[in-house]
Design a protein around this motif. Structure first.
Motif, PDB file in Angstrom:
ATOM      1  N   VAL A  42       0.872  -1.180   0.000  1.00 27.04           N
ATOM      2  CA  VAL A  42       0.000   0.000   0.000  1.00 27.04           C
ATOM      3  C   VAL A  42       0.903   1.222   0.000  1.00 27.04           C
ATOM      4  CG1 VAL A  42      -1.819   1.267   1.186  1.00 27.04           C
ATOM      5  CG2 VAL A  42      -1.787  -1.247   1.258  1.00 27.04           C
ATOM      6  N   ARG A  75       2.187   0.037  14.001  1.00 30.80           N
ATOM      7  CA  ARG A  75       1.320  -0.917  13.319  1.00 30.80           C
ATOM      8  C   ARG A  75       1.929  -2.308  13.443  1.00 30.80           C
ATOM      9  NH1 ARG A  75      -1.532   3.009  13.107  1.00 30.80           N
ATOM     10  NH2 ARG A  75      -3.052   3.573  11.497  1.00 30.80           N
ATOM     11  N   ALA A 116      -3.517   5.948   3.318  1.00 33.39           N
ATOM     12  CA  ALA A 116      -2.995   4.588   3.226  1.00 33.39           C
ATOM     13  C   ALA A 116      -3.238   3.754   4.476  1.00 33.39           C
ATOM     14  CB  ALA A 116      -1.492   4.638   2.916  1.00 33.39           C
ATOM     15  N   LEU A 117      -3.067   4.336   5.655  1.00 31.11           N
ATOM     16  CA  LEU A 117      -3.110   3.532   6.879  1.00 31.11           C
ATOM     17  C   LEU A 117      -4.487   2.930   7.175  1.00 31.11           C
ATOM     18  CD1 LEU A 117      -0.721   5.628   9.157  1.00 31.11           C
ATOM     19  CD2 LEU A 117      -0.257   3.431   8.008  1.00 31.11           C
ATOM     20  N   VAL A 171       0.764  -7.192   4.762  1.00 26.66           N
ATOM     21  CA  VAL A 171       0.770  -5.837   4.195  1.00 26.66           C
ATOM     22  C   VAL A 171       2.089  -5.137   4.515  1.00 26.66           C
ATOM     23  CG1 VAL A 171      -0.280  -3.536   4.349  1.00 26.66           C
ATOM     24  CG2 VAL A 171      -1.739  -5.566   4.230  1.00 26.66           C
ATOM     25  N   THR A 172       2.561  -4.344   3.561  1.00 27.26           N
ATOM     26  CA  THR A 172       3.667  -3.405   3.758  1.00 27.26           C
ATOM     27  C   THR A 172       3.201  -2.051   3.250  1.00 27.26           C
ATOM     28  OG1 THR A 172       5.365  -5.098   3.478  1.00 27.26           O
ATOM     29  CG2 THR A 172       6.042  -2.810   3.133  1.00 27.26           C
ATOM     30  N   VAL A 173       3.510  -0.988   4.011  1.00 24.62           N
ATOM     31  CA  VAL A 173       3.051   0.356   3.654  1.00 24.62           C
ATOM     32  C   VAL A 173       4.259   1.246   3.363  1.00 24.62           C
ATOM     33  CG1 VAL A 173       1.829   2.417   4.442  1.00 24.62           C
ATOM     34  CG2 VAL A 173       0.946   0.140   4.998  1.00 24.62           C
ATOM     35  N   LEU A 177       4.864   5.222   3.000  1.00 26.59           N
ATOM     36  CA  LEU A 177       4.233   6.520   3.233  1.00 26.59           C
ATOM     37  C   LEU A 177       5.026   7.629   2.545  1.00 26.59           C
ATOM     38  CD1 LEU A 177       3.235   6.326   7.001  1.00 26.59           C
ATOM     39  CD2 LEU A 177       1.827   5.828   4.982  1.00 26.59           C
ATOM     40  N   ALA A 207      -4.884   0.072   4.770  1.00 27.43           N
ATOM     41  CA  ALA A 207      -3.929  -0.983   5.111  1.00 27.43           C
ATOM     42  C   ALA A 207      -4.397  -1.773   6.324  1.00 27.43           C
ATOM     43  CB  ALA A 207      -2.558  -0.377   5.352  1.00 27.43           C
ATOM     44  N   VAL A 232       6.004  -0.404   8.072  1.00 27.62           N
ATOM     45  CA  VAL A 232       5.681   0.909   7.516  1.00 27.62           C
ATOM     46  C   VAL A 232       7.001   1.627   7.268  1.00 27.62           C
ATOM     47  CG1 VAL A 232       4.486   3.100   7.848  1.00 27.62           C
ATOM     48  CG2 VAL A 232       3.514   0.988   8.796  1.00 27.62           C
TER      49      VAL A 232
END
Length: 558
Positions: free
Chosen positions: A52, A86, A59-60, A72-74, A76, A63, A90
């Protein structure tokens, strides 16, 4: 949009009712044909590993929802990740690069003052202001829903279902030997590369390379391919031809008149056509809607075949969701096809490229659907999988029954049919053009000093023109109906030149004269110009017999 108003069109309600009943028979006949078998397929495997990317506020929350079921990997674009807690990774990312498709995405990113990082993902939710993948047709597994909450919620719902193994047809077939992309580092045809909205096609030396995982099956590449090197494999052209032929035969047998084929896609176009049929002012009964997987998948070969089968016109519906280059390509194909029909004496227009976004717009436009002149006798041939063969069948029928019988019809610049004009004073018959021609249109004289040409094979790729060292060739776009179009005709010929020592023919008179002119000052030939007039074997013998050139110097020890 090509619009022509016919006085009295639609003024006979009884005939329109007969046409509507005939249309129902046509649609039944087309739908009665079974779907084609998928002969080759492409497989994807996804474990749901999701990326994401976007601003924290966007996004959060999404996610968090995805992380309940998927890893999931974010990434930002803003904020300090130290303040983000989280259960999933992230990262801050100032620059993100993304490639790939479902199950095989590769992301590379870099934060300020840090080394670049990279990872592989199965799915991507792109919430960035500027999309990470700019291609019009998005690869499977990549979602960029924009700012709409509805779109974002739908994307999340779809992603949660995309875990496991998936399969799709391999939509294209590629015949390397017919490809006119390049020869000897010279660039020829890039039509498929330029039109692909999925960025699935790229040059690979003298050929092209199509990524089947990125290919979305629109078929536009096969429509613009001049040689037939790219063919639409699923659904095949033969299946489209059977549906087309069955629908028109049933329509005419049921008493319908002046039929028009309305090609539309199976998505927005199908919904729009259905709404228009149920509208208070419905589309005319003579309009027969036929769905295609994508409207860009058919072109001049299928359209002219439809006219040979008895259609009075072809309308292609575009709803605005298509890549802009598709409309341009279809418009060019229609211009070529209409030019051919006009040259044969058929009154037109026959084609309509229609853009509509509402049932009302569609109904109004179809009241002026084409009603061009076509042969009274309908054709019986079937569509071939090879587009050039289909085109031959259609053109032969249209020419045989045409009001006019021209030998040639001039076509617009860029048309993939035509002649190669030659300046005989410049041509040395070096045959470089023969080696460059991918279609076998240019041929040598089979042992004679001749350059031959088969016009039916020519795709006007210009490789012969750019290869010719004497700049003796030029393209002449046209459609030939001459009896010689399938035969090898002599473009240029000359007397063979015979070796002055052994009398063996080894070149042409003009070639030797050109060599004498260019090499007379060369050190190897300045005092021995007769060697240019010798074949290779005799030239070597002459050099060895020259004692000044072949002298052996004895070495003495000092």
């Amino acid at each position: 949009m090509n619009i022509r108003f016919d006085e009295g069109q639609g003024s006979d309600p009884l005939q329109d009712q007969r046409d509507a009943l005939a249309r129902a028979a046509a649609l039944d006949a087309a739908q009665a044909l079974s779907d084609p078998e998928v002969l080759d397929s492409v497989s994807y495997r996804s474990q749901g590993n999701t990326l994401v990317a976007g601003f924290a506020a966007d996004a959060l929350p999404l996610a968090d929802r995805l992380a309940q079921a998927l890893p999931v990997t974010v990434l930002l674009l803003d904020g300090d990740v130290a303040n983000v807690t989280r259960a999933y990774p992230v990262h801050t990312a100032r620059a993100i690069a993304l490639t790939g498709w479902l199950g095989a995405f590769e992301a590379r990113w870099q934060a300020s003052g840090q080394d670049a990082q990279e990872a592989r993902f199965d799915l991507v939710l792109d919430l960035c202001p500027a999309r990470l993948l700019a291609s019009h047709q998005r690869p499977h597994g990549y979602f960029a829903p924009g700012a709409s909450d509805t779109g974002r919620n739908a994307a999340v719902a779809d992603m949660l279902e995309m875990v496991g193994e998936f399969e799709k047809p391999k939509y294209f077939a590629y015949k390397e030997r017919l490809c006119a992309h390049s020869r000897n580092t010279r660039s020829g045809c890039n039509a498929c590369i330029d039109i692909c909205s999925a960025k699935a096609i790229q040059g690979a030396g003298e050929k092209i390379q199509v990524n089947p995982y990125l290919c979305a099956g629109c078929g536009a590449c096969t429509t613009v391919c001049p040689s037939g090197a790219l063919g639409y494999a699923y659904p095949p052209a033969t299946h489209t031809g059977r549906r087309l032929k069955a629908a028109l035969r049933a329509y005419l047998d049921a008493g319908g008149s002046d039929p028009v084929i309305l090609f539309h896609d199976t998505g927005d176009g199908a919904a729009l056509a259905l709404q228009a049929q149920d509208a208070p002012q419905a589309i005319p009964g003579r309009v027969i809607p036929l769905p295609l997987y994508h409207t860009a998948s058919t072109g001049i070969d299928v359209w002219l075949a439809a006219l040979a089968y008895g259609a009075r016109g072809i309308t292609v519906l575009m709803t605005g969701t298509e890549a802009p280059q598709y409309a341009q390509a279809l418009g060019q194909q229609m211009t070529i096809a209409q030019t051919v029909l006009a040259g044969l004496g058929y009154a037109g227009p026959h084609f309509q490229l229609l853009r509509a976004s509402s049932p009302e717009e569609l109904v109004v436009a179809l009241r002026h659907a084409p009603r061009g002149q076509v042969p009274q006798q309908t054709a019986t041939f079937n569509l071939a999988q090879d587009k050039r063969n289909t085109l031959d069948y259609a053109l032969d029928h249209l020419h045989r029954h045409a009001p006019g019988q021209p030998q040639h019809v001039a076509l617009p610049a860029g048309a993939p049919f035509g002649f190669v004009a030659i300046d005989k004073d410049k041509c040395s018959l070096c045959m470089a053009c023969v080696g460059a021609c991918p279609a076998g249109a240019l041929q040598d004289g089979q042992g004679l000093p001749q350059l031959r040409f088969i016009e039916k094979n020519c795709v006007q790729c210009s490789l012969c023109v750019t290869t010719c060292p004497e700049h003796a060739l030029a393209l002449e776009p046209r459609m030939s109906f001459a009896d010689t179009r399938n035969q090898a005709v002599v473009l240029n010929e000359t007397r063979p030149f015979h070796c002055i020592r052994c009398d063996k023919p080894f070149g042409t008179l003009q070639m030797i004269e050109n060599m004498l002119s260019r090499l007379s000052g060369h050190a190897a030939f300045a005092d021995n110009l007769d060697r240019i007039r010798m074949c290779g074997d005799c030239r070597v013998v002459d050099m060895l017999q020259d004692q000044q050139e072949a002298k052996v110097t004895q070495l003495r020890r000092t």
